[in-house]
Every structure is written in structure tokens, then in C-alpha cells.
Design a protein around this motif. Structure first.
Motif, mmCIF file in Angstrom:
data_model
loop_
_atom_site.group_PDB
_atom_site.id
_atom_site.type_symbol
_atom_site.label_atom_id
_atom_site.label_comp_id
_atom_site.label_asym_id
_atom_site.label_seq_id
_atom_site.Cartn_x
_atom_site.Cartn_y
_atom_site.Cartn_z
ATOM 1 N N THR A 22 8.777 -13.556 5.718
ATOM 2 C CA THR A 22 7.141 -13.050 5.551
ATOM 3 C C THR A 22 7.478 -11.836 4.950
ATOM 4 O OG1 THR A 22 6.294 -14.438 7.276
ATOM 5 C CG2 THR A 22 5.062 -12.454 7.060
ATOM 6 N N PHE A 23 8.541 -11.071 5.369
ATOM 7 C CA PHE A 23 8.564 -9.691 4.766
ATOM 8 C C PHE A 23 8.619 -9.674 3.441
ATOM 9 C CE2 PHE A 23 11.439 -6.126 3.544
ATOM 10 C CZ PHE A 23 10.579 -4.930 3.888
ATOM 11 N N LYS A 24 9.732 -10.577 2.910
ATOM 12 C CA LYS A 24 10.175 -10.776 1.376
ATOM 13 C C LYS A 24 8.915 -11.166 0.655
ATOM 14 C CE LYS A 24 14.141 -12.348 0.946
ATOM 15 N NZ LYS A 24 15.313 -13.226 1.095
ATOM 16 N N HIS A 25 8.315 -12.133 1.349
ATOM 17 C CA HIS A 25 7.256 -12.699 0.508
ATOM 18 C C HIS A 25 6.009 -11.795 0.357
ATOM 19 C CE1 HIS A 25 3.437 -15.400 -0.032
ATOM 20 N NE2 HIS A 25 2.851 -14.795 0.807
ATOM 21 N N SER A 26 5.613 -10.867 1.386
ATOM 22 C CA SER A 26 4.623 -9.917 1.188
ATOM 23 C C SER A 26 4.861 -8.807 -0.030
ATOM 24 C CB SER A 26 4.456 -8.852 2.486
ATOM 25 O OG SER A 26 4.079 -9.972 3.498
ATOM 26 N N LYS A 27 6.389 -8.597 0.052
ATOM 27 C CA LYS A 27 6.741 -7.562 -1.121
ATOM 28 C C LYS A 27 6.569 -8.322 -2.471
ATOM 29 C CE LYS A 27 9.019 -4.331 -0.560
ATOM 30 N NZ LYS A 27 8.705 -2.857 -0.576
ATOM 31 N N ARG A 28 6.904 -9.586 -2.505
ATOM 32 C CA ARG A 28 6.789 -10.476 -3.931
ATOM 33 C C ARG A 28 5.407 -10.480 -4.264
ATOM 34 N NH1 ARG A 28 10.651 -13.570 -1.371
ATOM 35 N NH2 ARG A 28 9.251 -14.906 -0.880
ATOM 36 N N PHE A 57 2.907 -8.494 -3.414
ATOM 37 C CA PHE A 57 2.606 -7.206 -3.827
ATOM 38 C C PHE A 57 2.821 -6.929 -5.380
ATOM 39 C CE2 PHE A 57 4.106 -2.534 -4.305
ATOM 40 C CZ PHE A 57 2.718 -1.960 -3.970
ATOM 41 N N ARG A 58 4.222 -7.089 -5.569
ATOM 42 C CA ARG A 58 4.607 -7.026 -6.970
ATOM 43 C C ARG A 58 3.770 -7.682 -8.133
ATOM 44 N NH1 ARG A 58 9.804 -6.497 -4.432
ATOM 45 N NH2 ARG A 58 10.149 -8.685 -4.891
ATOM 46 N N TYR A 59 3.540 -8.791 -7.690
ATOM 47 C CA TYR A 59 2.460 -9.810 -8.542
ATOM 48 C C TYR A 59 1.348 -9.266 -8.839
ATOM 49 C CZ TYR A 59 5.598 -14.095 -8.266
ATOM 50 O OH TYR A 59 6.774 -14.974 -8.529
ATOM 51 N N ALA A 60 0.930 -8.602 -7.448
ATOM 52 C CA ALA A 60 -0.525 -7.999 -7.567
ATOM 53 C C ALA A 60 -0.646 -6.848 -8.485
ATOM 54 C CB ALA A 60 -1.146 -7.799 -6.044
ATOM 55 N N MET A 61 0.511 -6.028 -8.272
ATOM 56 C CA MET A 61 0.624 -4.823 -9.236
ATOM 57 C C MET A 61 0.759 -5.116 -10.810
ATOM 58 S SD MET A 61 0.967 -1.981 -7.569
ATOM 59 C CE MET A 61 1.738 -0.966 -8.794
ATOM 60 N N ASP A 62 1.116 -6.392 -11.296
ATOM 61 C CA ASP A 62 1.356 -6.863 -12.471
ATOM 62 C C ASP A 62 -0.155 -7.071 -12.816
ATOM 63 O OD1 ASP A 62 3.861 -5.999 -12.719
ATOM 64 O OD2 ASP A 62 4.527 -8.242 -12.699
ATOM 65 N N VAL A 63 -0.673 -7.956 -12.142
ATOM 66 C CA VAL A 63 -2.046 -8.691 -12.308
ATOM 67 C C VAL A 63 -3.309 -7.707 -12.291
ATOM 68 C CG1 VAL A 63 -3.856 -10.228 -11.283
ATOM 69 C CG2 VAL A 63 -1.437 -10.927 -11.619
ATOM 70 N N SER A 64 -3.052 -6.566 -11.443
ATOM 71 C CA SER A 64 -4.090 -5.575 -11.557
ATOM 72 C C SER A 64 -4.205 -4.722 -12.955
ATOM 73 C CB SER A 64 -3.645 -4.653 -10.366
ATOM 74 O OG SER A 64 -2.720 -3.902 -10.481
ATOM 75 N N GLU A 65 -2.940 -4.642 -13.542
ATOM 76 C CA GLU A 65 -2.946 -4.054 -14.975
ATOM 77 C C GLU A 65 -3.481 -5.006 -16.024
ATOM 78 O OE1 GLU A 65 -2.095 -0.991 -15.616
ATOM 79 O OE2 GLU A 65 -1.370 -0.519 -13.369
#
Length: 612
Positions: A439-445, A447-455
Motif C-alpha cells: 500500500t505504501f509503494k502503491h500510494s507513491k506510484r 502520486f507520481r502518476y498524478a504529478m504527470d497527469v496534473s501537468e
């Protein structure tokens, strides 16, 4: 929709409604009354004048009913009695004469309102008369064997009268149709029914006692009108007391909550601006401790009076939120207009003398204020309140005596705050390191997807912060799930699955415990809602789910499919894309699904090119 387009649309709808009512009413008047006036005898005209006078007198004794601005007079009982005794042509003649008298008496009312009122009455009288005749009603004395006809005529009169009034408020005042109708029936049904019963009483008095009977009816109706006027005045007084804070005279917290819902609905339907400001007296505790509670209460009242004076003529709703906190609800104000107003108000308070103000660090009275603007993706009133509260917290943190708009930090401040927020959330997520590393690793991944998509979505800085941090913390509620269920390799039982579903609610409650991450609660709570309304916890559907929460659902599901999980098989990226498309329009927003797939495919292409 731009505000000017909304205003034009509303104006056009109002004009169309008024034109349709007038055309229909005047048409029905002409059809039912053509040539009748020239055939009236002298005695008939005497009755016309007598009944017209009675209707005009009862119109003057109009009493106010909910909704605000709505009035009721007992003149409808005169028109109904005329239908039952004399017929539609006579009734419409009485309406014409009484309307002319009222026009001469109430010259301050614009002419077109008189015309609309006349047209509405014409429609109602003609329709009730048609119903009465169609059901076998016969003009003359009250007949026991024709009760169905009387009931039908009165029912049509009542229904049309109510619906035309409700639609009038919808068109001209943008009131909610259902809520207005419910309010009218709930609070005024007795008054409306009294009008209908009085019509039957007048039928009996007219036929058996003639002019004397009409005089008795008029006396009874005037007294009843006065009684209703007193009753509803008392009702409004009680309602007003229930909605007011007894110390300051401002609206109380409960009234603020109800009004906020109404104004958000209006803003959502019309596209008009809406801002909420929260105000807190700076260093109030210091003043209270130094001078005592009586003087502290005096300071609260002092600020309340200033708010009443400054906001009174601007259609703003000022409330005491609690303690030394106040709210100002500002319809038709965007955040810049609200900030300009609050800054002027703040400076006015700075320059206002109050005994003991010299003990304040600023050397004068001051307040801090936070402003939040309503947006269409805010699905709950608590979100708008939380945003205003966070803006207020920021204003306090910057040194007080200032006004801050939610999300308006400088780029440098936003970057610093964002980095600190990520660190704070990661500290909480570290608890997953020993309980559920996946779950920790899933949340981090995610988050990274969300950073890309937000741009790629070109989100503004505030939306980017909420979306990315919400993605990082979206599964925080799983900390409450027992270790054995969270790490179970076999398929979950129905009972265990129900417990897993609770993580969205637990996570939301965890976010709401502190002020800092309240605005992330929707991402935690709604990331398992489905586009077709079959998700949990609320079963929201389509646009009811905020757009970025719909995007988080796609990202969360994609990562869950492409990563090893205890309760489902891992899919390749290509298989996950096929699954996303298969669920597009049911589980996922179809437009956002294709957007995300394009991002993943371009990402895969870049990875392959880099490998070559």
C-alpha cells in the motif's frame, strides 16, 4: 456559462413566461366573455359592482405567506363563488372591474405586474369553470349531489394557482421549484383551504341572503384575513428568533448552514459567482483574559454592529459562526471582489476606537479573514467552509490583520508548502512500512502518476496540490484495516470485503481531524465511486463525482491492475489498457479514460525509445 449570458437567459425566460401568461389569459378572457357585457341587465351590473367591490376589499387585506414576497388574499373565494352561482363570463367581468379598481388604488405597482396578475386569474377562473361544468356542475344554489363538480373546480383552481406562483418564483427569483412548492404547501395549506371553503359559504349566503349575505361574508373574510395576518406575523417572528444569534442579532450557525446550501445550489444552476469569507477577531483571548468576559462580549457585539452596517445594503448574509468567528456569504461576488470588500472592512475596523484596543499587538482592533470561492467541482458545503477556514488559518499564520484568498500563495510559498505537505503525509504513510508495504509503494506510484497527469491537464496550482496530495494520501484509511485482512492472500469473504470498503470513510475522518489536509478528504472518500453510480460509499454518478476524483479512480485502478496485489492477478500495461476501455462509461469517465490511456501509451513509447 458567463454571468452576462446567464443573466440574458434568465431575462429571456422571464419575458417569455410573462408573454405566454398574458397571451393565454387575455385569450381565455376574450373567449369566455365575448359580447356578454352588452347583454347585462341593471340588476346584473349591481351584482357585478357589489362582488367586484368585495374582491377589491379582500385584495387590499392581502397577508404575507412563505416564500418571502408571496401574498394571499381571500378574493379567490369571491371568484369561485361567482363561477358556481353565475358562470365564467360573469366571474371574468367581476375580475375585470376589481382589477381596474386595484390598478387605480395601487398606482405604485408597475402596470405589467397588474396585467400578469389579471391574466393569471383569467387562466385559473376559466380552467376551474371548465372543470366544474365538465364534471356536471350546474350554476345556482349549492347542490349536495354535485359535490364532485365543486371539488373538481376548487382543486383545479388551487393547483393552477399554486403552480403558476411557484413557476413565477422560479423564473423571476431563481428559486428551486421543488423546495418552493414544498415550502408553500407545508406552511400555507390551511390558508389556501380556507379560501376554498369560504367560496362554498359565499354560494349559500349569496343565494339565500343576497346583498346581506355578501356583507356578512365580507365581514367574516376581513376578520379571517386579519387573523391570518397576525398568525403569519407571529410565525415569521418565531422563525426570525430561531435564526438569530441572541447576543449579536446576526444570523446563527444553523441559518448559515441552510443558506449556504441554497446559495451553492443557485450558483451551480446559474453559473453566478459566490464567495464565502470567514472572519476571526485577532488576539481576542488576550483581550478577554485581560478585561473579562463582559467586555469581550462587548467587543463581539461591536464587530457585529460594524458588519451589519457595512454589509446591510449588499445582499450579503452575515452570521455569527461561533465564539469570535463570523461568516459573510457573498452571492454574485468573485474572490477578488470579496477580498477588496474585506480589506476595506478590515481598515474600517482598524480605524474604529474601542476601549482597551491599545493592548492588542497591532495597537488597534483587527481581524483576519479567509475567503473561498465556490466552484462547480465542490460537491459539499463543508468543502467550501473548510477552504475558507484554511485561508483564515493562513492569514493568521502570516501575522494576522490580513485577508487571504484560498490558494493565492506566491509560487515560492506554494513550492515550500507543497514540499512540506508531501513530507508530512509521507511520515503518516511510513506506518504502512511495517503493516502493508504494498500500500505504501502503491500510494507513491499513484502520486507520481498524478504529478504527470496534473501537468498534462494544465491544472492551476491549487488544483494540482489537492490532486497530487490527495493521490498520495488516498488509501490512508487502510491503516484501520486489520493486518490479517490487509495481507490476506486468499479471496476476501463478503464480511472482510465490507470492512475493506470502510477505508474510504475512515480515511476521510482522519483527514478531517486536522485543519491542514481537510481539502483532501474528497479524494480519500470518493476514489471508489463509479461513473455509473454503482460505486461506494455514496453511489455518486457522473458529474456528481468531482472531475479530479474521477481521474484518481482511473489512476488507482490502473496501478492496482499492473502491480501485484494480494487479491487479484497482475495485468500487463496492454491488458490494463484493454480493461480500462472495457470499463469506460461504466466504472470510469470515458473522456478521462482516453486521456489517461494516451498518457500511458506515450509514456510506454518514450520508455521503448530510451531503451533503444
Amino acid at each position: 456559462m458567463p454571468k452576462w449570458k446567464t443573466a440574458v437567459a434568465k431575462l429571456n425566460l422571464g419575458h417569455l413566461y410573462a408573454f405566454a401568461i398574458c397571451l393565454t389569459g387575455l385569450g381565455l378572457f376574450t373567449i369566455y366573455n365575448q359580447g356578454a357585457l352588452i347583454h347585462y341587465t341593471t340588476s346584473t351590473w349591481v351584482w357585478v359592482y357589489a362582488l367586484s367591490g368585495a374582491a377589491a376589499v379582500l385584495t387590499i387585506f392581502t397577508f404575507q405567506l412563505p416564500p418571502q414576497g408571496n401574498g394571499l388574499s381571500l378574493d379567490s373565494s369571491v371568484y369561485l363563488a361567482c363561477i358556481f352561482v353565475f358562470g365564467p363570463s360573469f366571474s371574468l367581468t367581476v375580475l375585470l372591474v376589481s382589477s381596474a379598481v386595484i390598478f387605480l388604488i395601487e398606482r405604485k405597482t408597475v402596470w405589467w405586474k397588474h396585467l400578469i396578475n389579471f391574466a393569471i386569474y383569467s387562466i385559473i377562473i376559466a380552467s376551474a369553470s371548465f372543470s366544474f361544468t365538465a364534471l356536471g356542475g350546474v350554476r345556482g344554489p349549492l347542490m349536495d349531489d354535485h359535490l364532485l363538480a365543486y371539488a373538481g373546480g376548487m382543486a383545479i383552481y388551487f393547483v393552477l394557482n399554486t403552480m403558476l406562483i411557484v413557476f413565477y418564483y422560479y423564473v423571476f427569483y431563481n428559486e428551486n421549484l421543488y423546495e418552493t412548492l414544498k415550502g408553500m404547501l407545508k406552511d400555507t395549506i390551511i390558508a389556501y383551504l380556507s379560501t376554498l371553503v369560504l367560496a362554498l359559504v359565499l354560494v349559500i349566503l349569496l343565494y339565500h341572503n343576497h346583498i346581506f349575505g355578501l356583507a356578512l361574508f365580507l365581514c367574516l373574510s376581513v376578520l379571517l384575513s386579519y387573523a391570518f395576518k397576525q398568525m403569519f406575523a407571529m410565525y415569521r417572528d418565531i422563525e426570525e428568533r430561531a435564526n438569530r444569534d441572541p447576543r449579536t442579532g446576526l444570523f446563527n450557525h444553523s441559518y448559515f448552514e441552510l443558506t449556504l446550501e441554497v446559495e451553492m445550489r443557485k450558483s451551480r444552476s446559474t453559473g453566478s459567482s459566490l464567495s464565502l469569507a470567514m472572519i476571526d477577531i485577532d488576539d481576542f483571548k488576550k483581550y478577554n483574559d485581560h478585561f473579562g468576559h463582559l467586555k469581550g462580549d462587548g467587543l463581539i457585539v461591536f464587530l457585529a454592529e460594524l458588519l451589519k452596517k457595512e454589509c446591510g445594503g449588499a445582499e450579503m448574509v452575515v452570521s455569527r459562526y461561533g465564539g469570535e468567528e463570523f461568516t459573510i456569504l457573498m452571492p454574485s461576488h468573485d474572490t477578488e471582489q470579496a477580498k477588496s470588500f474585506l480589506d476595506r472592512l478590515r481598515k474600517t475596523l482598524n480605524n474604529s476606537y474601542f476601549e482597551g484596543a491599545e493592548i492588542f499587538p497591532q495597537g488597534c482592533l483587527s481581524f483576519s479573514s479567509g475567503i473561498a470561492g465556490y466552484r462547480s467541482d465542490i460537491h459539499d458545503k463543508s468543502e467550501l467552509v473548510d477552504q475558507a477556514d484554511q485561508a483564515l488559518y493562513y492569514a493568521k499564520k502570516q501575522g494576522k490583520n490580513m485577508v487571504h484568498v484560498y490558494g493565492h500563495q506566491s509560487p515560492q510559498e506554494r513550492d515550500i508548502d507543497f514540499s512540506q505537505d508531501v513530507r508530512d503525509i509521507e511520515q503518516q504513510l511510513n506506518l504502512f512500512m511495517y503493516k502493508d508495504l504494498e500500500t505504501f509503494k502503491h500510494s507513491k506510484r499513484v502520486f507520481r502518476y498524478a504529478m504527470d497527469v496534473s501537468e498534462l491537464l494544465m491544472l492551476d496550482s491549487l488544483s494540482k496540490r489537492q490532486f497530487t496530495l490527495g493521490s498520495l494520501i488516498h488509501d490512508i484509511g487502510k491503516l484501520e484495516i486489520p493486518w490479517g485482512i490487509l495481507n490476506k492472500k486468499e479471496k476476501l469473504t463478503p464480511e472482510e470485503w465490507e470492512m475493506v470498503k470502510w477505508h474510504v470513510t475512515w480515511g476521510k475522518q482522519m483527514a478531517l481531524m486536522g485543519d491542514k489536509f481537510k481539502d483532501l478528504a474528497p479524494y480519500i472518500e470518493l476514489h471508489h465511486e463509479r461513473y455509473d453510480g454503482k460505486g461506494y460509499p455514496h453511489g455518486f454518478k457522473g458529474e456528481e463525482i468531482p472531475r479530479l476524483c474521477r481521474m484518481l479512480t482511473i489512476i488507482d485502478s490502473f496501478d492496482a491492475m499492473t502491480t501485484e496485489r494480494p487479491y487479484q492477478q497482475t495485468k500487463s500495461v496492454e491488458e490494463a489498457i484493454v480493461e480500462l476501455r472495457a470499463c469506460s462509461g461504466s466504472q470510469f469517465d470515458p473522456v478521462l479514460t482516453e486521456f489517461f490511456i494516451s498518457y500511458i501509451e506515450s509514456r510506454q513509447l518514450r520508455t521503448k525509445e530510451a531503451a533503444v
